[in-house]
Design a protein around this motif. Structure first.
Motif, short mmCIF file in Angstrom:
data_model
loop_
_atom_site.label_atom_id
_atom_site.label_comp_id
_atom_site.label_asym_id
_atom_site.label_seq_id
_atom_site.Cartn_x
_atom_site.Cartn_y
_atom_site.Cartn_z
N ARG A 259 0.84 -1.21 0.00
CA ARG A 259 0.00 0.00 0.00
C ARG A 259 0.88 1.26 0.00
O ARG A 259 0.56 2.24 -0.66
CB ARG A 259 -0.91 -0.04 1.22
N GLU B 214 3.76 1.45 -1.35
CA GLU B 214 4.28 1.54 -2.72
C GLU B 214 3.24 2.19 -3.64
O GLU B 214 3.57 3.04 -4.46
CB GLU B 214 4.64 0.15 -3.24
N ARG B 215 1.99 1.80 -3.49
CA ARG B 215 0.92 2.40 -4.30
C ARG B 215 0.77 3.89 -3.99
O ARG B 215 0.59 4.72 -4.89
CB ARG B 215 -0.39 1.64 -4.09
N CYS C 128 1.24 7.47 -6.34
CA CYS C 128 0.38 8.66 -6.27
C CYS C 128 1.20 9.90 -5.90
O CYS C 128 0.99 10.98 -6.48
CB CYS C 128 -0.74 8.45 -5.26
N CYS D 250 -2.96 7.29 -10.31
CA CYS D 250 -3.07 7.00 -8.88
C CYS D 250 -4.14 5.92 -8.65
O CYS D 250 -3.89 4.93 -7.95
CB CYS D 250 -3.40 8.27 -8.11
N ALA E 57 -3.04 2.47 -9.79
CA ALA E 57 -2.10 1.80 -8.89
C ALA E 57 -2.84 0.97 -7.85
O ALA E 57 -2.42 -0.15 -7.51
CB ALA E 57 -1.19 2.83 -8.21
N PHE E 58 -3.95 1.48 -7.35
CA PHE E 58 -4.74 0.75 -6.37
C PHE E 58 -5.61 -0.30 -7.03
O PHE E 58 -5.76 -1.42 -6.54
CB PHE E 58 -5.58 1.71 -5.52
N GLU F 40 -5.13 -2.00 -9.81
CA GLU F 40 -4.35 -3.16 -10.27
C GLU F 40 -4.06 -4.13 -9.13
O GLU F 40 -3.87 -5.32 -9.35
CB GLU F 40 -3.05 -2.70 -10.93
N ALA F 41 -4.02 -3.62 -7.92
CA ALA F 41 -3.75 -4.47 -6.75
C ALA F 41 -5.06 -4.89 -6.07
O ALA F 41 -5.03 -5.50 -5.01
CB ALA F 41 -2.88 -3.70 -5.75
N SER G 132 -8.81 2.55 -3.15
CA SER G 132 -7.99 3.76 -3.04
C SER G 132 -8.47 4.66 -1.91
O SER G 132 -9.65 5.00 -1.85
CB SER G 132 -8.03 4.54 -4.36
#
Length: 187
Positions: free
Chosen positions: A92, A94-95, A99, A142, A145-146, A148-149, A153
């Motif tokens: 998290r 890293e995500r 951002c 941003c 990034a969340f 994809e995991a 967010s």
């Protein structure tokens, strides 16, 4: 001040403020025609956050929009830093780092765009449009990034708000640009 001079002065002030209000209204109407999901009322509300909008011309409104979006990006960057500082999960964090990077870039891009707009040259306006387009990518990157995991967010609201403000800045600035000439046709 003589009564006639006073009346003329009042008419001049009234005419100037009406002209500026018309510029703001016309700009937001033009913007809203191409961006109905954001709309006229939100555009006007955005500009009312800066008192200089009341007397600004179209170029001034574009610079103000870039500054408002920049301030919002800066606030989001500060929130991201606070979230990073308290986040224990490495993935998290890293995500959030993704951002942080895109919002830092957006702050810089919006600052440059505001300067380019203020220069008032066609090339500077095109440069501003490039900067504004790049800044508009921040919320999507941003959120991706969340997404994809498969992680919710914590910045969804901020990303949505920034997207609207950056779109206003880009749309209003685009109104300043003359349409490109067709090849082989002279003015």
């Amino acid at each position: 001040m003589r009564p006639l001079t006073y009346v003329f002065f009042l008419l001049l002030i009234s005419s100037t403020s009406e002209s500026s209000a018309t510029t703001l209204e016309d700009t937001c109407k033009s913007f809203a025609a191409g961006h109905p999901s954001i709309g006229y009322n939100y555009c006007v509300k955005t500009f009312h956050a800066d008192s200089a909008s009341a007397t600004a011309d179209a170029r001034g409104l574009a610079a103000i929009a870039a500054k408002i979006a920049g301030a919002t990006a800066n606030g989001t960057a500060r929130r991201i830093a606070a979230l990073c500082a308290s986040e224990e999960d490495a993935g998290r964090r890293e995500r959030l780092g993704v951002c942080a990077e895109v919002y830092s870039d957006a702050v810089d891009q919006l600052g440059e765009a505001a300067k380019d707009i203020a220069r008032g040259e066609d090339k500077s306006t095109r440069d501003a449009l490039t900067q504004l387009s790049a800044a508009l990518d921040a919320p999507g990157t941003c959120e991706d990034a969340f997404g994809e995991a498969d992680d919710a967010s914590p910045l969804a609201a901020e990303d949505a708000e920034f997207r609207k403000l950056a779109t206003i800045a880009l749309g209003v600035t685009a109104l300043l640009s003359p349409p490109p000439s067709a090849p082989g046709i002279s003015d």
